[in-house]
Design a protein around this motif. Structure first.
Motif, PDB file in Angstrom:
ATOM      1  N   GLN A  53     -17.854   8.082  16.005  1.00 36.59           N
ATOM      2  CA  GLN A  53     -17.726   7.970  14.809  1.00 36.59           C
ATOM      3  C   GLN A  53     -16.308   7.912  14.336  1.00 36.59           C
ATOM      4  N   ALA A  54     -15.420   8.828  14.672  1.00 33.53           N
ATOM      5  CA  ALA A  54     -14.180   8.920  14.371  1.00 33.53           C
ATOM      6  C   ALA A  54     -13.265   7.731  14.694  1.00 33.53           C
ATOM      7  N   TRP A  55     -13.771   6.939  15.822  1.00 31.18           N
ATOM      8  CA  TRP A  55     -13.059   5.834  16.167  1.00 31.18           C
ATOM      9  C   TRP A  55     -13.090   4.440  15.184  1.00 31.18           C
ATOM     10  N   ALA A  56     -13.763   4.595  14.002  1.00 31.91           N
ATOM     11  CA  ALA A  56     -14.051   3.753  13.002  1.00 31.91           C
ATOM     12  C   ALA A  56     -12.820   3.799  12.080  1.00 31.91           C
ATOM     13  N   ARG A  57     -12.072   5.239  12.353  1.00 31.39           N
ATOM     14  CA  ARG A  57     -10.922   5.107  11.555  1.00 31.39           C
ATOM     15  C   ARG A  57      -9.785   5.266  12.122  1.00 31.39           C
ATOM     16  N   THR A  58      -9.705   5.821  13.274  1.00 32.79           N
ATOM     17  CA  THR A  58      -8.370   5.977  14.037  1.00 32.79           C
ATOM     18  C   THR A  58      -8.829   6.325  15.664  1.00 32.79           C
ATOM     19  N   LEU A 298      -5.605  11.782  17.024  1.00 33.46           N
ATOM     20  CA  LEU A 298      -6.318  10.751  16.352  1.00 33.46           C
ATOM     21  C   LEU A 298      -6.041  11.002  14.914  1.00 33.46           C
ATOM     22  N   LEU A 299      -5.979  12.550  14.363  1.00 30.12           N
ATOM     23  CA  LEU A 299      -5.526  12.890  13.119  1.00 30.12           C
ATOM     24  C   LEU A 299      -3.892  12.430  12.716  1.00 30.12           C
ATOM     25  N   ASN A 305       0.540  15.084   8.976  1.00 32.66           N
ATOM     26  CA  ASN A 305       1.801  15.408   9.694  1.00 32.66           C
ATOM     27  C   ASN A 305       1.308  16.503  10.624  1.00 32.66           C
ATOM     28  N   SER A 306       2.226  16.973  11.742  1.00 32.09           N
ATOM     29  CA  SER A 306       1.594  17.906  12.574  1.00 32.09           C
ATOM     30  C   SER A 306       0.873  19.033  12.201  1.00 32.09           C
ATOM     31  N   LEU A 307       1.271  19.968  11.154  1.00 30.24           N
ATOM     32  CA  LEU A 307       0.869  20.940  10.825  1.00 30.24           C
ATOM     33  C   LEU A 307      -0.314  20.666   9.964  1.00 30.24           C
ATOM     34  N   GLY A 308      -0.320  19.618   9.233  1.00 28.63           N
ATOM     35  CA  GLY A 308      -1.713  19.205   8.530  1.00 28.63           C
ATOM     36  C   GLY A 308      -2.862  18.882   9.802  1.00 28.63           C
ATOM     37  N   ALA A 309      -2.403  18.169  10.674  1.00 28.50           N
ATOM     38  CA  ALA A 309      -3.435  17.768  11.677  1.00 28.50           C
ATOM     39  C   ALA A 309      -3.940  18.902  12.303  1.00 28.50           C
ATOM     40  N   VAL A 310      -3.203  19.980  12.678  1.00 32.41           N
ATOM     41  CA  VAL A 310      -3.581  21.287  13.018  1.00 32.41           C
ATOM     42  C   VAL A 310      -4.518  22.076  12.027  1.00 32.41           C
ATOM     43  N   GLU A 311      -4.241  22.131  10.985  1.00 31.53           N
ATOM     44  CA  GLU A 311      -5.063  22.709   9.920  1.00 31.53           C
ATOM     45  C   GLU A 311      -6.321  21.991   9.793  1.00 31.53           C
ATOM     46  N   ARG A 312      -6.418  20.588   9.682  1.00 33.32           N
ATOM     47  CA  ARG A 312      -7.314  19.819   9.461  1.00 33.32           C
ATOM     48  C   ARG A 312      -8.415  19.923  10.698  1.00 33.32           C
ATOM     49  N   LEU A 313      -7.900  20.117  12.005  1.00 30.63           N
ATOM     50  CA  LEU A 313      -8.836  20.094  13.088  1.00 30.63           C
ATOM     51  C   LEU A 313      -9.710  21.521  13.135  1.00 30.63           C
ATOM     52  N   LEU A 314      -8.811  22.345  12.785  1.00 30.28           N
ATOM     53  CA  LEU A 314      -9.344  23.716  12.752  1.00 30.28           C
ATOM     54  C   LEU A 314     -10.215  24.035  11.443  1.00 30.28           C
ATOM     55  N   SER A 315      -9.856  23.611  10.309  1.00 27.62           N
ATOM     56  CA  SER A 315     -10.819  24.024   9.122  1.00 27.62           C
ATOM     57  C   SER A 315     -12.076  22.852   9.335  1.00 27.62           C
ATOM     58  N   SER A 316     -12.124  21.729   9.960  1.00 30.83           N
ATOM     59  CA  SER A 316     -13.324  20.877  10.072  1.00 30.83           C
ATOM     60  C   SER A 316     -14.169  21.438  11.247  1.00 30.83           C
ATOM     61  N   GLY A 342     -12.895  11.525   5.112  1.00 29.67           N
ATOM     62  CA  GLY A 342     -12.353  11.804   3.858  1.00 29.67           C
ATOM     63  C   GLY A 342     -10.736  11.709   3.856  1.00 29.67           C
ATOM     64  N   PRO A 343     -10.201  11.770   2.754  1.00 28.72           N
ATOM     65  CA  PRO A 343      -8.676  11.639   2.550  1.00 28.72           C
ATOM     66  C   PRO A 343      -7.832  12.277   3.257  1.00 28.72           C
ATOM     67  N   VAL A 344      -6.554  11.903   3.691  1.00 29.89           N
ATOM     68  CA  VAL A 344      -5.802  12.746   4.635  1.00 29.89           C
ATOM     69  C   VAL A 344      -5.089  13.589   3.400  1.00 29.89           C
ATOM     70  N   HIS A 345      -4.955  14.874   3.664  1.00 27.74           N
ATOM     71  CA  HIS A 345      -4.155  15.988   3.120  1.00 27.74           C
ATOM     72  C   HIS A 345      -3.323  16.349   3.724  1.00 27.74           C
TER      73      HIS A 345
END
Length: 349
Positions: A53-58, A298-299, A305-316, A342-345
């Motif tokens: 499913q993720a590959w549809a986006r990245t 992928l993120l 950005n780097s910290l955003g990717a970490v936060e997103r992976l953990l929070s999801s 969803g949108p990138v934050h």
């Protein structure tokens, strides 16, 4: 993130030690069929974390992932064109400028990790990496027999970061690995070097937590790295996975148990003398760290950005999957389908 995070950089010194990087579990040599590329039966882990499913986006395109390990079989059919820079750091004594050589694998472990991260998708052979369009930057720091010094690991981290790695995979844990008597801050110099330059280190659970390394006045919370524990084919944390300790950035990811049933371990590319384009199924947190590294790629490719990717992976992450005793701050099992939706934050911290 749900919890407040301390992202200060911790200075530390490199200390010499000997490690062994034999992947946890029983390996099963096999030559993959042409129709195995992305096959669910042999790649249960991709479905478990929602990779299709993720590959549809990245797909991780444009992101370089550093592999600090035994090297990579650069000529492997399922890694063709993936290695954009490679070297050897054995004997570099902590100095990246002293790294030299091809980075060719002579053990197999590093090639197994590399395939999990970024094996070619849709080429009709073998397997598919979780970030199939990411590139690899390789530093060989472990010998054919599984020995390495912490100083060489630090040199390898610095080298891959200097050559563009945005994620640094450190799958350096197994029951055979011995960091006896070495403090946890042994490799922290390398972790902080990467973190302060916007690269994300990823550690397999057990390095350093399980190996009796003295933590002194620090705790695992000081590690500037994402720590990965292992789930099995049933989606739950396996009994053989070390805890993630007090690491503030901790998740679970597919790894398998390293038991006799190879179907429940992780099939990936492999190197062995006398074999060409080899594949093996192996298990442990070394594989889990590789899946986390690819998930972060992928993120990053999606625009975080780097910290955003970490936060997103953990929070999801799927928090309904318990991380077990000894993992109080672990977020659960990664879910890249949810992470990439969803949108990138961006993180402003």
């Amino acid at each position: 993130m749900a919890r407040a995070r301390d992202h200060r950089f911790i200075a530390a010194a490199a200390v010499t030690a000997v490690v062994a990087a034999a992947l946890v579990g029983v390996g099963g040599a096999r030559r993959a069929r042409a129709d195995d590329d992305g096959e669910t039966r042999s790649q249960w882990a991709l479905a478990q974390v929602g990779a299709p499913q993720a590959w549809a986006r990245t797909t991780g395109a444009g992101v370089r992932i550093g592999v600090i390990d035994t090297g990579v079989d650069i000529a492997h059919e399922d890694l063709a064109g993936k290695v954009v820079a490679a070297t050897g750091c054995i004997g570099a004594a902590g100095v990246a400028a002293r790294c030299s050589g091809s980075g060719q694998d002579d053990n197999g472990h590093g090639t197994h990790v590399a395939g999990i991260v970024a094996a070619v998708r849709g080429n009709g052979v073998g397997i598919t990496g979780i970030a199939p369009d990411a590139d690899l930057v390789v530093a060989k720091v472990v010998t054919a027999s599984g020995a390495a010094t912490v100083a060489d690991v630090v040199a390898g981290i610095k080298w891959v970061v200097d050559h563009g790695a945005r994620v640094v995979n450190l799958s350096l844990d197994s029951p055979a690995m011995t960091f006896a008597g070495v403090r946890a801050d042994a490799i922290q110099e390398g972790l902080d070097y990467a973190w302060s330059r916007g690269a994300i280190p990823v550690l397999s659970a057990g390095s350093p937590r399980r190996l009796g390394i003295g933590l002194g006045s620090r705790s695992d919370r000081d590690l500037n790295a994402v720590v990965a524990g292992a789930t099995g084919a049933d989606g739950r944390m396996v009994a053989t996975s070390p805890p993630t300790g007090n690491a503030r950035l901790a998740v679970l990811a597919p790894g398998g148990s390293g038991g006799a049933d190879r179907a429940t371990d992780v099939l990936s590319t492999f190197w062995e003398a006398g074999r060409h384009d080899a594949y093996e199924a192996r298990g442990g947190t070394s594989a889990s760290a590789a899946y986390v590294s690819g998930a972060l790629a992928l993120l990053l490719a999606e625009g975080y950005n780097s910290l955003g990717a970490v936060e997103r992976l953990l929070s999801s992450a799927d928090g309904t999957v318990p991380c077990g005793e000894g993992s109080p701050d672990c977020y659960g099992r990664i879910d890249v389908a949810a992470a990439t939706a969803g949108p990138v934050h961006q993180s402003s911290r």
